[in-house]
Scaffold this motif. Structure first.
Motif, mmCIF file in Angstrom:
data_model
loop_
_atom_site.group_PDB
_atom_site.id
_atom_site.type_symbol
_atom_site.label_atom_id
_atom_site.label_comp_id
_atom_site.label_asym_id
_atom_site.label_seq_id
_atom_site.Cartn_x
_atom_site.Cartn_y
_atom_site.Cartn_z
ATOM 1 N N SER A 271 -24.919 -5.262 25.141
ATOM 2 C CA SER A 271 -23.635 -4.877 25.755
ATOM 3 C C SER A 271 -22.635 -4.321 24.742
ATOM 4 O O SER A 271 -21.450 -4.195 25.041
ATOM 5 C CB SER A 271 -23.045 -6.057 26.528
ATOM 6 O OG SER A 271 -23.068 -7.213 25.753
ATOM 7 N N SER A 272 -23.099 -3.998 23.537
ATOM 8 C CA SER A 272 -22.282 -3.333 22.496
ATOM 9 C C SER A 272 -21.177 -4.202 21.930
ATOM 10 O O SER A 272 -20.216 -3.692 21.362
ATOM 11 C CB SER A 272 -21.634 -2.045 23.013
ATOM 12 O OG SER A 272 -22.544 -1.256 23.651
ATOM 13 N N ALA B 224 -22.645 6.004 26.043
ATOM 14 C CA ALA B 224 -21.799 6.034 27.248
ATOM 15 C C ALA B 224 -22.668 5.948 28.508
ATOM 16 O O ALA B 224 -22.337 5.189 29.439
ATOM 17 C CB ALA B 224 -20.955 7.305 27.264
ATOM 18 N N LYS C 9 -23.959 2.429 28.897
ATOM 19 C CA LYS C 9 -22.909 1.501 29.335
ATOM 20 C C LYS C 9 -22.588 1.668 30.820
ATOM 21 O O LYS C 9 -22.219 0.704 31.482
ATOM 22 C CB LYS C 9 -21.643 1.710 28.499
ATOM 23 C CG LYS C 9 -21.737 1.104 27.103
ATOM 24 C CD LYS C 9 -20.481 1.450 26.331
ATOM 25 C CE LYS C 9 -20.331 0.640 25.069
ATOM 26 N NZ LYS C 9 -19.071 0.985 24.368
ATOM 27 N N GLN C 10 -22.705 2.904 31.321
ATOM 28 C CA GLN C 10 -22.448 3.137 32.755
ATOM 29 C C GLN C 10 -23.406 2.322 33.619
ATOM 30 O O GLN C 10 -23.076 1.941 34.733
ATOM 31 C CB GLN C 10 -22.594 4.626 33.105
ATOM 32 C CG GLN C 10 -21.409 5.505 32.763
ATOM 33 C CD GLN C 10 -20.216 5.341 33.702
ATOM 34 O OE1 GLN C 10 -20.221 4.519 34.599
ATOM 35 N NE2 GLN C 10 -19.165 6.117 33.468
ATOM 36 N N TYR D 68 -14.168 2.772 33.716
ATOM 37 C CA TYR D 68 -15.403 3.500 34.037
ATOM 38 C C TYR D 68 -15.081 4.835 34.709
ATOM 39 O O TYR D 68 -15.966 5.487 35.255
ATOM 40 C CB TYR D 68 -16.312 2.645 34.931
ATOM 41 C CG TYR D 68 -16.942 1.502 34.168
ATOM 42 C CD1 TYR D 68 -18.215 1.606 33.626
ATOM 43 C CD2 TYR D 68 -16.238 0.326 33.957
ATOM 44 C CE1 TYR D 68 -18.778 0.569 32.902
ATOM 45 C CE2 TYR D 68 -16.783 -0.722 33.233
ATOM 46 C CZ TYR D 68 -18.057 -0.595 32.708
ATOM 47 O OH TYR D 68 -18.596 -1.628 31.981
#
Lengths: 310, 257
Positions: free
Chosen positions: A52-53, A74, A77-78, A106
């Motif tokens: 999850s960074s 990106a 993560k979406q 988002y």
């Protein structure tokens, strides 16, 4: 089938030289309800933190629905929704604002974000609390708020790090129903929990991590089949005077009218009941001493510890 | 993320920041209004009437631009340092870190949020100053540009401070021991022409002197320094601090393990 999460040779060494992950490899398929279990400090939260960074990896590859975290962050993560172990919202913000703001991150416009927030807050029984400050919510409500927040952008992969910790049984079961429902609707779920009954009830596949290494990665069914002995507790109608002995079974007294019996899977319960009846012992009730998965988990982790020490 | 999504994410951060400081207006907007009113009464009216002219202007007129700028500087810095540190402390920075918002949008959102408070307080102080003096803006472009750039610069400074801060003490050290002395010695209350040559030279090493004086130039048309140089310096610092803040975000300093 698409791989929802692919982890290859993932390593994490913290600044104090502690090696939290020793090159783990793991695949979670799309649509799965996957349990990632392990004792405290095993590396579960580090693994999920990297996915999850929130934690920088030392080396290795992580892909979410084929998107590489190194080059397509990106997009990855979406696809991802995260429910962390600790409450991590601003306690002074209103419930609705927390969910709508998250949607905004988002790129979801405010009108649509508010509609989605209403949907998920209603589903999780929080709509009546939408104008309350988050700090006023009970522990269970705070957990549900984090689930609503993680779902507002409708991720394909939902990561839940101990979502039912400190939640009462009734609420826990309603959360299980909710998670089962969204999994059935197509959301892939990865769950960590210390309630092994939860993992056994919900998850189809399981990985056990210990000391930074994966020690089991299989289906729940296959894992449970490895359990060769189950321990049962038998309540007797009358007190026993002499401890019964039966070949192949280990029988221990718990008190004057309760027995604890290790039952090998190869022998089953019929022989035991027949024997007890012959001895004039009437069994009034019976229960598992521990959850089946719990017994396996403890034995696997103990075995791993002994191997590491050796 | 495409431009529309980026814009939505940026606006979300800015709105969240503005909502934060307006929700706690008693802590954020009221104190500078009261403090600056006291400055106007005590330094401007009571003491100022005995000081006489400064730089060819009534003392009250002379200090008003400096006091507005002081409010902008401290509030732009203070908003970002407390907000971003609070976000780290409460771990709700994770809401942003798990989302696809690029680091430059996170930085821009916090900086514009902080600059909004600085400019908002600056506006309130400007309105209050009208009870004590007449303000006539000599050079509108210079006035607006310098106050905007200064607000952005100090919001960036607050952001960097917040990234490094580990305790609440750490967010108070820079404002108390660096920012406040530099602001007070940055020509808010006096012209550096009053100082002996050596101390004039020392004062010219203080970057805040250039911001206060260029803002004063915008309003009154007088300055102790070269306006072109002041603009170049402010923009230079913005580029420097902005680049450094991006480096901190990209490496995850203080926010990622």
């Amino acid at each position: 089938m698409t791989t929802a999460l692919s982890i290859q040779d993932l390593r994490k060494v913290y600044g104090n030289s502690f090696e939290a992950l020793k090159g783990i490899t793991l695949d979670v398929q799309q649509g799965d309800f996957f349990a990632l279990l392990g004792p405290n400090g095993a590396g579960k939260s580090t693994t999920l933190g990297i996915v999850s960074s929130l934690v920088n990896k030392t080396s290795g590859k992580v892909k979410v629905f084929g998107y590489d975290l190194d080059t397509q962050l990106a997009q990855a993560k979406q696809c991802l929704g995260v429910v962390p172990q600790e409450f991590n919202f601003n306690p002074f913000e209103k419930v609705l604002d927390i969910v709508v703001t998250q949607a905004g991150y988002y790129g979801i416009p405010r009108k649509q974000a508010t509609e989605r927030a209403e949907t998920y807050l209603r589903k999780l029984g929080l709509w009546d609390k939408r104008n309350e400050r988050a700090r006023m919510l009970s522990g269970g409500m705070k957990r549900r708020l984090m689930i609503a927040r993680a779902l507002v952008h409708e991720p394909k992969l939902l990561i839940l790090d101990e979502p039912t910790a400190g939640v009462d049984i009734e609420l826990r079961r309603s959360m299980w129903d909710f998670l089962t429902e969204i999994n059935a609707a197509g959301t892939t779920i990865i769950l960590t929990t210390h309630y092994l009954e939860e993992a056994e009830s919900l998850c189809r596949n399981i990985a056990i991590i210990d000391h930074g290494s994966i020690i089991q990665d299989t289906s729940m069914k296959a894992l449970l089949q490895k359990l060769d002995t189950e321990t049962f507790i038998l309540d007797l109608k009358d007190d026993f005077t002499e401890l019964p002995e039966l070949n192949g079974y280990v029988i221990r007294p718990r008190d004057a009218h309760t027995l604890e019996v290790d039952v090998p899977k190869s022998q089953g319960l019929n022989e035991l009941f027949k024997f007890l009846a012959e001895q004039g012992m009437e069994v009034t009730s019976m229960r598992n001493k521990a959850n089946r998965l719990e017994e396996l988990f403890v034995s696997l982790v103990d075995k791993n510890l002994k191997q590491e020490r050796a | 993320m495409n431009t529309r999504l980026l814009w939505t994410a940026f606006v979300t951060i800015v709105v969240k920041e503005i909502r934060r400081f307006t929700r706690i207006w008693v802590q954020t907007l009221l104190p500078p209004a009261i403090t600056m009113t006291l400055y106007f009464i005590i330094f401007g009216n009571l003491i100022g009437s005995r000081i006489g002219d400064m730089g060819g202007f009534d003392y009250m007129e002379y200090i008003v631009p400096g006091l507005i700028m002081m409010s902008v500087i401290t509030n732009s810095y203070g908003n970002v340092v407390s907000s971003f540190f609070g976000t780290k402390f409460q771990r709700n920075i994770e809401e942003l870190l798990v989302s696809p918002v690029p680091n430059w949008v996170i930085l821009a959102g916090y900086v514009i949020g902080g600059a909004s408070r600085g400019l908002g307080v600056g506006f309130i102080v400007t309105l209050l100053s009208l009870f004590f003096t007449d303000l006539q803006i000599h050079h509108l472009f210079v006035t607006i540009a310098v106050v905007l750039l200064t607000a952005i610069l100090f919001a960036l400074g607050g952001f960097i401070n917040a990234v490094y801060a580990k305790t609440f003490d750490d967010i108070a050290i820079v404002p108390t021991f660096i920012l406040t002395p530099l602001t007070y010695l940055g020509g808010v209350f006096y012209s550096i022409q009053l100082l002996p040559g050596f101390w004039q030279g020392v004062s010219q090493l203080n970057p805040i002197l250039y911001m206060v004086n260029s803002f004063r130039y915008g309003i009154l048309g007088v300055s102790d320094i070269n306006i072109g140089f002041a603009f170049a310096m402010i923009i230079g610092f913005i580029v420097l601090l902005g680049g450094y803040a991006m480096h901190l975000l990209n490496t995850g300093k203080g926010i990622r393990e």
